[in-house]
Write a protein that holds these residues in place. Structure first.
Motif, short mmCIF file in Angstrom:
data_model
loop_
_atom_site.label_atom_id
_atom_site.label_comp_id
_atom_site.label_asym_id
_atom_site.label_seq_id
_atom_site.Cartn_x
_atom_site.Cartn_y
_atom_site.Cartn_z
N THR A 383 0.83 -1.20 0.00
CA THR A 383 0.00 0.00 0.00
C THR A 383 0.87 1.26 0.00
OG1 THR A 383 -1.72 -1.18 1.19
CG2 THR A 383 -1.80 1.21 1.30
N PHE A 384 1.95 1.21 0.76
CA PHE A 384 2.83 2.38 0.84
C PHE A 384 3.40 2.73 -0.53
CE2 PHE A 384 6.40 5.03 1.76
CZ PHE A 384 6.07 5.69 2.93
N ILE A 385 3.84 1.70 -1.26
CA ILE A 385 4.42 1.94 -2.59
C ILE A 385 3.42 2.70 -3.45
CG2 ILE A 385 5.08 0.81 -4.76
CD1 ILE A 385 6.28 -1.47 -3.15
N LEU A 386 2.23 2.14 -3.56
CA LEU A 386 1.22 2.73 -4.44
C LEU A 386 0.81 4.13 -4.00
CD1 LEU A 386 -1.48 0.06 -5.18
CD2 LEU A 386 -0.13 1.34 -6.83
N GLU A 387 0.52 4.24 -2.71
CA GLU A 387 -0.02 5.51 -2.22
C GLU A 387 1.01 6.61 -2.27
OE1 GLU A 387 -3.46 5.93 -1.61
OE2 GLU A 387 -3.04 4.15 -2.82
N ARG A 388 2.28 6.25 -2.08
CA ARG A 388 3.34 7.26 -2.19
C ARG A 388 3.49 7.69 -3.65
NH1 ARG A 388 4.35 11.47 -0.79
NH2 ARG A 388 6.34 12.32 -1.43
N ASP A 391 0.68 9.94 -4.90
CA ASP A 391 0.86 11.31 -4.43
C ASP A 391 1.94 12.03 -5.23
OD1 ASP A 391 -1.09 11.14 -2.43
OD2 ASP A 391 0.15 12.32 -1.04
N MET A 392 3.03 11.30 -5.50
CA MET A 392 4.12 11.93 -6.25
C MET A 392 3.67 12.26 -7.67
SD MET A 392 7.30 9.62 -4.86
CE MET A 392 8.60 10.43 -5.78
N LEU A 393 2.84 11.36 -8.23
CA LEU A 393 2.30 11.62 -9.57
C LEU A 393 1.44 12.88 -9.56
CD1 LEU A 393 1.77 10.72 -12.52
CD2 LEU A 393 -0.11 9.29 -11.65
N ALA A 394 0.61 13.01 -8.53
CA ALA A 394 -0.25 14.19 -8.41
C ALA A 394 0.61 15.45 -8.34
CB ALA A 394 -1.13 14.06 -7.17
N ASN A 395 1.66 15.40 -7.53
CA ASN A 395 2.53 16.57 -7.40
C ASN A 395 3.18 16.92 -8.73
OD1 ASN A 395 1.93 16.59 -4.70
ND2 ASN A 395 3.84 15.64 -4.04
N ARG A 396 3.64 15.89 -9.43
CA ARG A 396 4.31 16.13 -10.71
C ARG A 396 3.37 16.79 -11.70
NH1 ARG A 396 8.08 13.25 -14.00
NH2 ARG A 396 9.06 12.54 -12.08
N LEU A 397 2.10 16.35 -11.68
CA LEU A 397 1.15 16.86 -12.68
C LEU A 397 0.38 18.08 -12.19
CD1 LEU A 397 -0.26 13.42 -13.89
CD2 LEU A 397 1.45 14.84 -15.02
N GLY A 398 0.64 18.47 -10.95
CA GLY A 398 -0.10 19.61 -10.41
C GLY A 398 -1.57 19.29 -10.16
N MET A 399 -1.86 18.04 -9.92
CA MET A 399 -3.25 17.63 -9.63
C MET A 399 -3.40 17.42 -8.13
SD MET A 399 -3.81 14.78 -12.62
CE MET A 399 -5.49 14.33 -12.18
N ASP A 400 -4.66 17.42 -7.66
CA ASP A 400 -4.89 17.08 -6.26
C ASP A 400 -4.75 15.56 -6.12
OD1 ASP A 400 -6.39 18.41 -3.64
OD2 ASP A 400 -6.63 16.22 -3.84
N PRO A 401 -4.08 15.09 -5.05
CA PRO A 401 -3.91 13.64 -4.88
C PRO A 401 -5.24 12.89 -4.88
CG PRO A 401 -2.53 14.83 -3.31
CD PRO A 401 -3.37 15.86 -4.01
N ALA A 402 -6.29 13.50 -4.38
CA ALA A 402 -7.60 12.83 -4.40
C ALA A 402 -8.07 12.62 -5.83
CB ALA A 402 -8.62 13.66 -3.62
N ALA A 756 1.18 5.08 5.28
CA ALA A 756 1.27 5.88 4.05
C ALA A 756 0.52 7.20 4.20
CB ALA A 756 0.71 5.08 2.87
N ALA A 757 -0.62 7.18 4.89
CA ALA A 757 -1.40 8.42 5.04
C ALA A 757 -0.58 9.47 5.80
CB ALA A 757 -2.72 8.14 5.76
N VAL A 758 0.05 9.04 6.89
CA VAL A 758 0.82 9.99 7.70
C VAL A 758 2.06 10.45 6.93
CG1 VAL A 758 2.16 10.26 9.82
CG2 VAL A 758 -0.06 9.11 9.87
N TYR A 759 2.72 9.50 6.26
CA TYR A 759 3.92 9.88 5.49
C TYR A 759 3.56 10.89 4.41
CZ TYR A 759 8.35 9.44 3.02
OH TYR A 759 9.57 9.72 2.43
N ASN A 760 2.48 10.59 3.68
CA ASN A 760 2.04 11.52 2.62
C ASN A 760 1.73 12.89 3.20
OD1 ASN A 760 2.34 9.93 0.36
ND2 ASN A 760 0.23 9.12 0.41
N ALA A 761 1.13 12.91 4.38
CA ALA A 761 0.76 14.19 4.98
C ALA A 761 2.01 15.00 5.31
CB ALA A 761 -0.07 13.96 6.24
#
Lengths: 793, 153
Positions: A383-388, A391-402, A756-761
């Motif tokens: 889960t950590f792999i995917l969720e991290r 989030d990184m993909l969202a950051n790269r594309l300027g999208m909201d992680p949700a 993963a939630a806390v790390y992402n935060a």
């Protein structure tokens, strides 16, 4: 009332004895003539034993006997590994109960002292002289796999060479062409790469490990009290190692004070205790100290992961590629090979539609404590792999992680969905779970607040996890196919006494999860007796039917199904008896709330208690119906169950100190219909906190010579209540289509999601400061250093 | 674990050297040292009681002086073990003339490997404890040196 007992928040019936100190644990067992064992742990990470002298210890006050590997060699068989991972070049290294020549981690047993008291046994350990020739040690799994690293084992149990410390190499590949997906993403999309260290963790059950063994020389019968999650498996393994036939071997798991996976494995010290009891003809007790627990009871996680995600420019995931070095410790523990592979790699596509995926997992021997399942067991690491990466993909594309998650979710399904790793998920509504979480927490408004910028040097961060996990292990045919050396069904015996009171005997072995309560609720809701009239027996191999244990969030999911089906058998028989008593035909009978009656005449009913009395006295029973009211069910599930959910962590990071404060946490979990929501919430609370511990504070640290330096609660930072916010726990309810009660499992969900939630935060909070990655645990020092580095000072 | 320290003596080099190789002086100055007996050439068997954090225990081991280069230095090899764990270490002790006449500078650099309970429980404090023990040892030697000088001819 009884029909509503399913889903009611009755109090756990286990708790009065637990909180008043009247529960009986292994350490509380006292037997006439009992002596006490203490294990001499080598203290070296890797060394050759050159001399052992036990004379002084043997002469010490109270000492009854001292044994070394010379005594147990050939008497105790090597520790078995019970998950023979197929197609993975599995190399099982010999794992003696007492090391004779070479020690490979600081907890390796080199001798045992038996004395009249535990103190005398521990004092005498001091007097055993052992000379060691230290050998170079290696702890990091990736380093251990490199050429030139110290090698732990030359040969495996079959005499084949072990090279590069490699215990196995397992691959999962699914779907389309993963190389092509990455080539396309390189050319006209995005590729996200990350290195993730899933640090080694130490499970901390409140009760340390221990065993009491009693051997009767006249009958050849052995009783082993042991703090285990799976007494029936332990009986089997104990028989293999000690040679005591299964029919003369009784394993009892009395009250077990938590396990979190660390009490799945069989351990050398358990069998050494048995050995002493058989040699001496006296009962022997061995209880681990906390410090011994840290260096001898299995650890968890320990992955070095290189992971890559391929996606289109508009945020659609097209591929996932991972290489994992999984530290296995010095030897392969009982179920160890299956954890970073089957329970990890097969769940790598999570709740997303991922068209192509590949993972290589290298299981590596290191000079650490053997690694086993630890709450979540493989799924948190997936889960950590995917969720991290999401989030990184969202950051790269300027999208909201949700929004990236919503874009890639598998659409809602009610009855089966096959994913890229070939698993067939049972049911799920991942978009529904996330949207409920976002709405409930006011996620979009929190984002607005975050945009206002830091306040007083504190940066706010939001971290999401959407997860699906595999539990309710599992269909036995699958167990066989994946090399698990056992079945994965569960059993239940339901016995009605003449007065209508019920005894239930189950094969599973709850140890804190509250199934004595929830299982009574299942019986009560299925047949209309009072919860107080149902007693649940578990943990004793002599009185309970075979079962495969409590782990993998399987006890309610599999054992609960066995129980429900057994009660339904009782109901069917009771209906026949009631029809006979009412002089009606069975087809005309109806049932409601513990009462059997002719359709349309509920006022003239026979209660289940009436039927239980008649079935037991058997004065008048229908032709061909046996006396008694008892049923047995062996339930082998047709598929796994796949609980899921979405969690949100909110943090504040003080940029001046690196201190992270978890200010809010909301967990939405869908484990199907909840038998007892209070117990579900308790499981979520504990699970979430354990995952938060990994993200922020916990980690087993070794020095360069392989000494565990986080060897006590002073040095290993467990979460404390004052470091945590109130946890907001909500749910959705999606029944499993293939389960008799629709229930899934919830024991591990919190841990799988929260790290993963806390790390992402935290990473979300640190984004404005230019920090992109920090290794866990996110201690103030690490966070502060990362900020300094990113700020170029 | 690595340790290093420097000390200055108000005594000439030969005098300091004599103290540093005298087992009786070492035994009386070493904190927690219960006994030290010669068991071979430049090799002693020693018993020490040391407390690190909450871990107090008795250690037995051997101390050997090698590479002796009178009055400039030697290498000290220590091997000890006890209930709380084990220590294997080596230290080089170097003597040099001080900046003033009749003074001596002593430099110690050493490396130690520790294991067992002291490593698991006391690791964070080991550096501090070793430094403190060395400071106490050398301050005792310094006093001896001064006393000997003052009382000498």
């Amino acid at each position: 009332m009884s029909s509503r007992i399913f889903g009611s928040r009755i109090r756990r019936r286990e708790d009065p004895r637990l909180i008043t100190g009247s529960a009986v644990y292994t350490g509380d067992i006292e037997l006439p003539g009992m002596v006490h064992a203490a294990m001499l742990r080598c203290g070296h990470a890797h060394a050759r034993i050159t001399r052992i002298a036990t004379e002084q210890a043997e002469a010490a006050p109270g000492v009854v006997a001292v044994y070394t590997g010379v005594d147990t060699d050939g008497v105790l068989q090597p520790m078995p590994c019970a998950w023979l991972l197929p197609d993975a070049e599995l190399k099982i290294a010999p794992y003696p109960c007492i090391a004779k020549d070479v020690v490979r981690y600081t907890g390796d047993v080199v001798a045992v002292v038996v004395a009249e008291s535990a103190h005398e046994a521990y004092d005498a350990l001091d007097l055993i002289e052992v000379d060691y020739e230290p050998l170079p040690a290696v702890i990091d799994p990736e380093e251990a796999a490199r050429a030139g690293a110290p090698e732990l084992h030359a040969k495996d149990i079959n005499g084949d060479d072990i090279s590069g410390n490699q215990a196995f190499h397992w691959t999962v590949a699914g779907g389309g062409d993963v190389e092509l997906a990455f080539a396309e993403a390189e050319a006209d999309g995005v590729v996200i790469k990350e290195r993730i260290l899933q640090q080694r963790l130490i499970p901390n059950a409140m009760e340390t490990r221990g065993a009491v063994a009693q051997y009767n020389r006249a009958t050849g019968e052995l009783t082993l009290w042991n703090t285990t999650q799976n007494p029936h498996i332990l009986r089997f393994l104990c028989s293999v190692v000690t040679g005591v036939p299964e029919d003369k071997l009784r394993v009892i798991a009395p009250e077990v004070g938590g396990g979190f996976g660390s009490k799945i494995a069989a351990y050398p010290a358990d069998f050494v205790t048995v050995f002493c009891a058989m040699r001496l003809g006296r009962p022997v007790k061995w209880i681990e100290s906390r410090s011994e627990n840290y260096q001898a009871t299995t650890h968890g996680r320990d992955h070095v992961q290189d992971v890559e995600l391929a996606a289109t420019k508009d945020g659609r995931i097209t591929g996932l590629r991972c290489t994992v070095y999984a530290g296995m410790g010095a030897y392969l523990s009982t179920a160890a090979p299956g954890i970073p592979t089957i329970l990890h790699g097969l769940m790598l596509s999570g709740c997303y539609t991922i068209p192509a995926l590949k993972e290589d997992v290298y299981g590596v021997y290191t000079n650490g404590v053997p690694v086993e399942a630890y709450r979540g067991a493989g799924r948190p690491e997936a889960t950590f792999i995917l969720e991290r990466l999401v989030d990184m993909l969202a950051n790269r594309l300027g999208m909201d992680p949700a929004d990236v998650r919503i874009k890639n979710f598998i659409p809602k399904f009610d009855d089966g969905h096959e994913v890229v790793t070939t698993l067939n998920y049972d049911s799920g509504d991942y978009p529904g779970a996330l949207s409920k979480l976002l709405e409930h927490t006011g996620y979009r408004a929190l984002r607005e607040r975050q945009r206002a910028g830091p306040s007083n040097g504190k940066y706010m961060g939001l971290g999401l996890t959407s997860y699906v996990e595999i539990c309710g292990l599992g269909p036995s045919q699958v167990a066989g196919a994946i090399g698990f050396q056992g079945g994965l069904w569960e059993s239940a015996i339901v016995r009605f006494h003449p007065t209508g009171k019920v005894h239930v005997f189950i094969g599973a072995s709850p140890h804190g999860q509250g199934e004595e309560t929830t299982f009574a609720q299942i019986v009560a809701s299925e047949i209309g007796v009072d919860v107080a009239d149902v007693k649940i027996f578990h943990g004793d191999t002599d009185s309970t039917p075979m079962g495969w244990g409590t782990y993998g969030s399987r006890t309610t999911a599999v054992g609960g199904a066995a129980l429900a089906l057994a009660v339904r058998k009782i109901r069917d028989k009771a209906k026949v008896v009631a029809a006979h008593l009412l002089e009606a035909s069975v087809e005309d009978m109806d049932y409601e709330d513990g009462k059997f009656f002719v359709k349309g005449s509920p006022d003239r009913a026979k209660t289940i208690q009436d039927v239980a009395l008649m079935a037991n006295v058997a004065w008048t029973l229908p032709e061909g119906v046996e006396a008694g009211l008892e049923a047995t069910t062996f339930y082998d599930p047709p598929n796994f169950v796949f609980p899921y959910g979405a969690h949100l962590a909110v943090v504040e990071v003080d940029a001046r100190t690196g201190h992270v404060e978890l200010t809010g946490y909301t967990a939405l979990d869908d484990c199907g219909p909840q038998i007892n929501p209070t117990i579900v919430e308790g499981q979520v609370h504990g699970g979430v906190v354990q995952g938060v511990g990994q993200a922020l504070w916990e980690g087993a640290a070794y020095d360069e010579s392989g000494q565990l330096v986080t060897g006590s609660m002073l040095d290993y930072a467990l979460p404390r209540a004052d470091q945590l916010p109130d946890l907001d726990v909500i749910s959705t309810v999606t029944p499993s289509p293939h389960h008799p009660l629709g229930v899934k499992g919830v024991g591990e969900a919190g841990t799988i999601a929260s790290t993963a939630a806390v790390y992402n935060a935290v990473m979300d909070a640190l984004r404005p400061l230019g920090v992109t990655r920090v290794d866990m645990p996110l201690t103030p020092e690490r966070v502060w250093r990362a900020i300094q580095e990113a700020q170029g000072s | 674990m690595e340790v290093s320290a420097r000390y200055t003596f108000d005594a000439p080099r030969q005098r300091v050297w004599d103290l540093l190789v005298d087992p009786e002086v070492i035994a009386s100055c070493l904190p927690g040292c219960e006994s030290m007996e010669l068991v071979g050439e430049d090799t002693y068997r020693a018993t020490l009681t040391i407390g690190v954090a909450a871990v107090t225990g008795r250690y037995q081991g051997t101390v050997r002086m090698s590479d002796k280069d009178e009055p400039s230095g030697y290498t000290l090899l220590v091997e000890g073990k006890g209930r709380p764990g084990f220590v294997n270490g080596s230290a080089s002790v170097t003597l040099a003339d001080g900046d003033a006449d009749g003074r001596t500078r002593v430099a110690v650099t050493g490396k130690a490997q520790v294991g067992g309970t002291i490593a698991r429980v006391g690791q964070r404090l080991l550096g501090g404890v070793s430094k403190m023990m060395m400071d106490r040892f050398f301050s005792c030697l310094q006093q001896r040196a001064r006393a000997a000088e003052g009382g000498g001819p």
